[in-house]
Design an enzyme around this catalytic site. Structure first.
Site, short mmCIF file in Angstrom:
data_model
loop_
_atom_site.label_atom_id
_atom_site.label_comp_id
_atom_site.label_asym_id
_atom_site.label_seq_id
_atom_site.Cartn_x
_atom_site.Cartn_y
_atom_site.Cartn_z
N CYS A 84 5.92 15.77 -4.23
CA CYS A 84 5.16 14.90 -4.99
C CYS A 84 5.22 14.76 -6.32
O CYS A 84 5.42 15.70 -7.19
CB CYS A 84 3.76 15.37 -4.65
SG CYS A 84 2.33 14.47 -5.54
N ARG A 87 1.76 15.22 -9.77
CA ARG A 87 1.05 16.58 -9.71
C ARG A 87 0.43 16.92 -11.16
O ARG A 87 -0.12 17.80 -11.23
CB ARG A 87 2.07 17.57 -9.34
CG ARG A 87 2.00 17.56 -7.68
CD ARG A 87 3.10 18.65 -7.41
NE ARG A 87 4.50 18.29 -7.57
CZ ARG A 87 5.60 19.13 -7.52
NH1 ARG A 87 5.46 20.50 -7.37
NH2 ARG A 87 6.81 18.66 -7.56
N TRP A 257 -3.54 8.62 -5.41
CA TRP A 257 -3.56 7.03 -5.62
C TRP A 257 -1.91 6.57 -5.27
O TRP A 257 -1.31 7.41 -5.41
CB TRP A 257 -4.09 6.39 -6.95
CG TRP A 257 -3.40 7.19 -7.87
CD1 TRP A 257 -2.10 6.97 -8.55
CD2 TRP A 257 -4.27 7.98 -9.03
NE1 TRP A 257 -2.13 7.83 -9.77
CE2 TRP A 257 -3.23 8.35 -10.16
CE3 TRP A 257 -5.62 8.54 -9.02
CZ2 TRP A 257 -3.67 9.22 -11.16
CZ3 TRP A 257 -6.01 9.32 -10.12
CH2 TRP A 257 -4.82 9.67 -10.94
N GLU A 262 6.00 3.16 -3.39
CA GLU A 262 5.84 3.57 -2.24
C GLU A 262 5.73 2.73 -1.39
O GLU A 262 6.08 2.37 -0.06
CB GLU A 262 4.47 4.42 -2.02
CG GLU A 262 4.69 5.77 -2.89
CD GLU A 262 3.48 6.64 -2.54
OE1 GLU A 262 2.54 6.57 -3.48
OE2 GLU A 262 3.46 7.33 -1.62
#
Ligand code: ARG
Length: 379
Positions: A84, A87, A257, A262
């Protein structure tokens, strides 16, 4: 322990053996309690808590996290997620403690409430809802969907696919379970499939007001709206287990969010997803006869411009990959300063477009497996 089991009647021996196998690992529990107290100096006497946990495990084969431990564990599981990029705000994760909810209906209602709260009319709040953990005598509930909101995929007679190809198998499965909801469109929201710890699976259609969606337009190309593309505002992962201190919470849907890429560089662009680059390129009048015209690259950029523009217009939180790459390096710096390793998987951290134009591309990362963690279900 072994001889004791052997001296039991075979049937009881199996029951005891299963109990032992499902008993949680006390060393994991201890490691977590120590971590919690090390990072939360105001939390009280660590030794007293360790004794309490050991006693609980000896008696019941499991133990119960305090709310503070659960909240910290969930936040650290995010902090430890090497894939991720987002973070930096791990401390702000909102934790909804729903460990008392066991029925399939209860889980469904809380998932819907999660979506409403997390969506915040567009001001998206990173949120996790934690349902009961697996215990020696009872499994926790599960949501069988990969994310709370996803689009159905339908295989047509001619072999083509309408909707999201990634969910063709799942769509067939929910249809076999009795789902009649699909209109056969490209963006039909799938129902939730909930498996309670005991009892029957439940299918649940998400109410419309729990699913905020953004239709895509382009700031310079009015025709873009005619492509009829859209996406949901909240990515809420429901197919992973939250592991804290040896306990497994199999149902702990969480969301952040979106980062535009993506959707614009993966969900709508991948050839095994919505495969929209040829469509966009054709509308842009690009030469698709040769790879060297870089038609895919041109189309990708315009698609991503449209995604970011549309979320902004709709007032829905979304980040771009340049901002997020910089934030990630800020996060890395902070973690280093706190004396921690920050696990990071290069191939996931580097954005799927313009990788080399972001700073996260130009370095290597450590990627140890740390707990608490979000892990994929094994079965
Ligand atoms: N990439 C996944 C999707 O497009 C979502 C993964 C989580 N993303 C996030 N921004 N929290 O649906």
């Amino acid at each position: 322990m072994r001889t004791w089991i052997r001296s039991l009647r075979p049937f009881d021996a199996i029951a005891v053996q299963t109990l032992i196998e499902r008993t949680i690992d006390i060393r994991e529990a201890e490691r977590f309690i120590r971590l919690f107290h090390a990072e939360n100096p105001g939390a009280g006497d660590v030794h007293a808590r360790l004794r309490e946990v050991a006693k609980e495990i000896a008696r019941h084969g499991t133990y119960t996290h305090t709310f503070e431990e659960l909240q910290f564990g969930a936040r650290v599981a995010w902090r430890n997620s090497g894939r991720c990029i987002g973070r930096l705000y791990w401390r702000s994760l909102r934790v909804r403690d729903r460990r008392e909810v066991t029925s399939a209906e209860g889980v469904a209602l809380e998932c819907v409430a999660h979506l409403r709260e997390a969506t915040g009319e567009g001001k998206i709040r990173p949120t996790i809802t934690v349902f009961p953990p697996d215990t020696p005598e009872r499994r926790g509930p599960r949501v069988l969907n990969e994310q709370l909101i996803r689009y159905a995929g339908y295989r047509m007679r001619d072999g083509s696919i309408v909707g999201d190809p990634r969910y063709v198998d799942f769509t067939e499965r929910v249809r076999r379970l009795g789902w009649r909801g699909g209109q056969g469109g490209r963006f039909d929201v799938l129902p939730l499939v909930i498996q309670p710890g005991r009892g029957q699976r439940l299918l649940c259609n998400l109410p419309g007001d729990a699913v905020l969606e953004v239709p895509f337009t382009h700031p310079d190309y009015p025709w873009f709206a005619d492509l009829g593309l859209r996406w949901h505002a909240v990515p809420a992962i429901s197919g992973m287990c939250l592991e804290i201190g040896g306990l497994c919470y199999p149902c702990a849907p969480f969301n952040g969010w979106y980062m535009g890429a993506e959707i614009g560089a993966r969900n709508l662009a991948d050839t095994d997803r919505y495969d929209q680059l040829p469509v966009v390129a054709a509308r842009l009048g690009l030469n698709t006869a040769t790879d060297r015209s870089l038609w895919r690259d041109h189309a990708l950029v315009q698609l991503n411009v449209a995604v970011l523009h549309s979320f902004e217009q709709a007032g829905v939180t979304m980040t771009d990959h340049h901002t997020e790459a910089n934030r990630f390096l800020t996060h890395l710096g902070r973690e280093e300063k706190a004396g921690r390793v920050c696990p990071a998987d290069w191939s996931w951290i580097v954005p799927p477009i313009s990788g080399g134009a972001t700073r996260v591309f130009h370095r290597y990362y450590d990627n140890p497996t740390l707990t608490p963690a979000f892990v994929h279900h094994t079965g």
